[in-house]
Design an enzyme around this catalytic site. Structure first.
Site, PDB file in Angstrom:
ATOM      1  N   SER A  22      -4.610   7.112  14.279  1.00  7.80           N
ATOM      2  CA  SER A  22      -4.827   8.414  13.635  1.00  7.80           C
ATOM      3  C   SER A  22      -5.548   8.257  12.292  1.00  7.80           C
ATOM      4  O   SER A  22      -6.324   9.133  11.894  1.00  7.80           O
ATOM      5  CB  SER A  22      -3.510   9.178  13.462  1.00  7.80           C
ATOM      6  OG  SER A  22      -2.698   8.592  12.482  1.00  7.80           O
ATOM      7  N   ASN A 116      -6.776  -2.412   3.859  1.00  5.27           N
ATOM      8  CA  ASN A 116      -5.619  -2.085   4.694  1.00  5.27           C
ATOM      9  C   ASN A 116      -4.909  -0.879   4.089  1.00  5.27           C
ATOM     10  O   ASN A 116      -4.947  -0.657   2.884  1.00  5.27           O
ATOM     11  CB  ASN A 116      -4.647  -3.271   4.740  1.00  5.27           C
ATOM     12  CG  ASN A 116      -3.439  -2.998   5.614  1.00  5.27           C
ATOM     13  OD1 ASN A 116      -3.580  -2.493   6.737  1.00  5.27           O
ATOM     14  ND2 ASN A 116      -2.251  -3.298   5.135  1.00  5.27           N
ATOM     15  N   HIS A 118      -1.091   0.974   3.852  1.00  5.50           N
ATOM     16  CA  HIS A 118       0.336   0.694   4.048  1.00  5.50           C
ATOM     17  C   HIS A 118       1.132   1.946   3.680  1.00  5.50           C
ATOM     18  O   HIS A 118       0.862   2.570   2.653  1.00  5.50           O
ATOM     19  CB  HIS A 118       0.763  -0.489   3.169  1.00  5.50           C
ATOM     20  CG  HIS A 118       2.178  -0.901   3.412  1.00  5.50           C
ATOM     21  ND1 HIS A 118       2.560  -1.639   4.522  1.00  5.50           N
ATOM     22  CD2 HIS A 118       3.307  -0.652   2.718  1.00  5.50           C
ATOM     23  CE1 HIS A 118       3.859  -1.828   4.482  1.00  5.50           C
ATOM     24  NE2 HIS A 118       4.348  -1.243   3.400  1.00  5.50           N
ATOM     25  N   GLU A 188      -1.737   9.550   4.220  1.00  5.74           N
ATOM     26  CA  GLU A 188      -2.569   8.373   4.519  1.00  5.74           C
ATOM     27  C   GLU A 188      -3.971   8.818   4.903  1.00  5.74           C
ATOM     28  O   GLU A 188      -4.978   8.281   4.436  1.00  5.74           O
ATOM     29  CB  GLU A 188      -1.961   7.565   5.672  1.00  5.74           C
ATOM     30  CG  GLU A 188      -0.664   6.870   5.323  1.00  5.74           C
ATOM     31  CD  GLU A 188      -0.177   5.991   6.462  1.00  5.74           C
ATOM     32  OE1 GLU A 188      -0.976   5.249   7.051  1.00  5.74           O
ATOM     33  OE2 GLU A 188       1.030   6.058   6.776  1.00  5.74           O
TER      34      GLU A 188
END
Ligand code: GRF
Length: 207
Positions: A22, A116, A118, A188
């Site tokens: 997603s 990345n 998280h 996110e």
């Protein structure tokens, strides 16, 4: 002072994703509707059944399944991943829910060019074993009233490397792992797109 945009090469994004994808989809959508000028170049998944591969094919982005099942020697897998990124002229690698460490050759070639995401405020609630629901369970068990999202540059370890962007997310009294995960995931998606925008504009330099 940021360089004028014409002197910066366009971002060519290579995604690595293991499951739902997603976050990757949020970025693909932003590339598609013009919020980002980046070009999605390739998607790699270690999971042949991942929705990330389905999403990539649906969006017309070249998609590869590369995993330790096929490349049993970790060095071979590292080389195969690097080869695909290279062939698709990727200049920024996005780990969008990729549940494996990146091999040393790929790290060395894409130094400071692998990001990345998280689902917590690193350096808290990160590291080996802290992924997926385990992160949110740990936040709830700690009784913290705030959690968040972190985007960082990737190095050889899990969830370490310089932090580029963070946003906080409140923990509600009646939160479950699922409700907290959903609230964090929505942030996110926003933070990933916003961070790439800042990189494109030259406002955010990769360290
Ligand atoms: C996200 O929570 C991300 O922070 C973590 O893995 C999850 C991936 O979700 N690294 P999705 O595959 O992008 O939906």
């Amino acid at each position: 002072m940021p360089l004028p945009s014409q002197t910066r090469p366009a971002l060519r994004l290579g995604f690595l994703a293991s499951h739902g994808g997603s976050n990757m989809q949020a970025i693909l959508d932003a590339c598609q509707d013009g919020r980002l000028t980046a070009e999605p170049a390739v998607v790699i998944s270690n999971n042949s059944e991942s929705n990330a591969l389905v999403r990539a094919r649906r969006a017309g982005v070249p998609a590869y399944h590369l995993s330790a099942n096929v490349h049993t020697d970790p060095e071979d897998l590292d080389a195969a991943i690097l080869d695909v990124l290279d062939r698709h002229q990727v200049n920024l690698v996005i780990l969008a829910g990729y549940m494996r460490l990146i091999g040393p050759k790929t790290i060395a070639t894409y130094q400071r060019r692998i990001l990345n995401i998280h689902p917590a405020l690193l350096p808290s609630f990160g590291g080996k074993g802290l992924f997926g629901p385990a992160v949110h369970e740990a936040v709830l068990a700690a009784g913290d009233s705030v959690t968040g999202v972190t985007i960082h540059v990737v190095d050889e370890q899990f969830d370490s490397g310089p932090i580029l962007a963070q946003v906080t997310v409140p923990v509600e009294k009646d939160d479950t792992t699922e409700s907290l995960a959903a609230r964090v995931l929505a942030q996110e998606h926003l933070l990933f797109v916003e961070t790439l925008k800042r990189i494109e504009r030259g406002e955010l330099k990769l360290p």
